[in-house]
Design an enzyme around this catalytic site. Sequence first.
Site, PDB file in Angstrom:
ATOM      1  N   CYS A  86       0.442   1.546  25.512  1.00 44.76           N
ATOM      2  CA  CYS A  86       1.106   2.848  25.648  1.00 44.76           C
ATOM      3  C   CYS A  86       0.057   3.964  25.666  1.00 44.76           C
ATOM      4  O   CYS A  86      -0.720   4.046  26.592  1.00 44.76           O
ATOM      5  CB  CYS A  86       2.152   3.007  24.548  1.00 44.76           C
ATOM      6  N   HIS A 196       5.450  -2.257  24.612  1.00 43.49           N
ATOM      7  CA  HIS A 196       4.990  -2.468  23.235  1.00 43.49           C
ATOM      8  C   HIS A 196       5.248  -3.905  22.768  1.00 43.49           C
ATOM      9  O   HIS A 196       6.252  -4.157  22.092  1.00 43.49           O
ATOM     10  CB  HIS A 196       5.732  -1.511  22.290  1.00 43.49           C
ATOM     11  N   GLU A 198       3.942  -5.382  20.372  1.00 39.04           N
ATOM     12  CA  GLU A 198       3.888  -5.450  18.903  1.00 39.04           C
ATOM     13  C   GLU A 198       5.250  -5.191  18.282  1.00 39.04           C
ATOM     14  O   GLU A 198       5.449  -5.434  17.092  1.00 39.04           O
ATOM     15  CB  GLU A 198       2.839  -4.460  18.360  1.00 39.04           C
TER      16      GLU A 198
END
Lengths: 223, 80
Positions: A86, A196, A198
């Site tokens: 990002c 993302h 994660e």
Amino acid sequence: MKSAVVQLPGLNRDRDMVDALTKISGHAPVTVWQTETEIPDVDLIVIPGGFSYGDYLRCGAIAARMPVMQAIREKAEQGVKVLGVCNGFQILVEAGLLPGALMRNTSLRFVCKEVLLEVVNADTDFTRAYGQGQVIRCPVAHHDGNYFVDDATLSAMEDKRQIVFRYAGGTNPNGSLSDIAGVINARGNVLGMMPHPENLIEAAHGGTDGRALFASALDVIAA
Amino acid sequence: MIKARVTVTLKNGVLDPQGKAIEGALSSLGFDGVGHVRQGKVFDIELDGADKAKAESDIKAMCEKLLANTVIENYTVAID
């Protein structure tokens, strides 16, 4: 495998990233502040998401000129893996470590939703735990994820298989050229992506599709 | 003191969603005959000294290093 997470003022996904790296590798990453000129010996450096310097001037533009980025550039030249997610991706393109630019979403809106990603190149150090062409779920949350690069560079990147992730199933959330969601450098050790991973690593997130990316990068068996 | 104005604009062929939105808004306000609108940025920079040639080369270096992203943007420099 040891890892480091970079911290800059305005980044806000650093703790999510530390959490993901810790859970997947079993070791907490070191954190590195923006003014550091040296980075400890690690195998993976991650620049997380957020809004470094308030997105002033251009997203990632000011962060890309901080001292820590010179240290990251040197590590990347030595072959250390670097992942930017990002705002981290925006910082890597602004620093010239990855080709192209990330522009305002064509909708002009901030998008926060789940998209589908096709793993276009599963032969990288970041994606080998995925299958070639596999389609995974992944959240996105950004205002400036509209990837742009000139035609000549795009064609060279395609020849070298530098497009690693594409938005799939009509889920391109930002107008990105050629549905590009993530790209790698020619050497294959610097990856940038808008989504993302994660935030999709455990059941509580509603899925684990992001796990294989960290398992690949950290060289652990995908769980 | 020298005053410089840097104008940064998107290169031709680079999509400008903000310019498009402004274009639509101008038409909806009733302004007829509005063609393409492209949005850019302006920086007014003050520099110590009186050497205009040096000022211009310094400002160009600032554009290349920070003020413009030359992947997508062009810049022009005007020295006052």
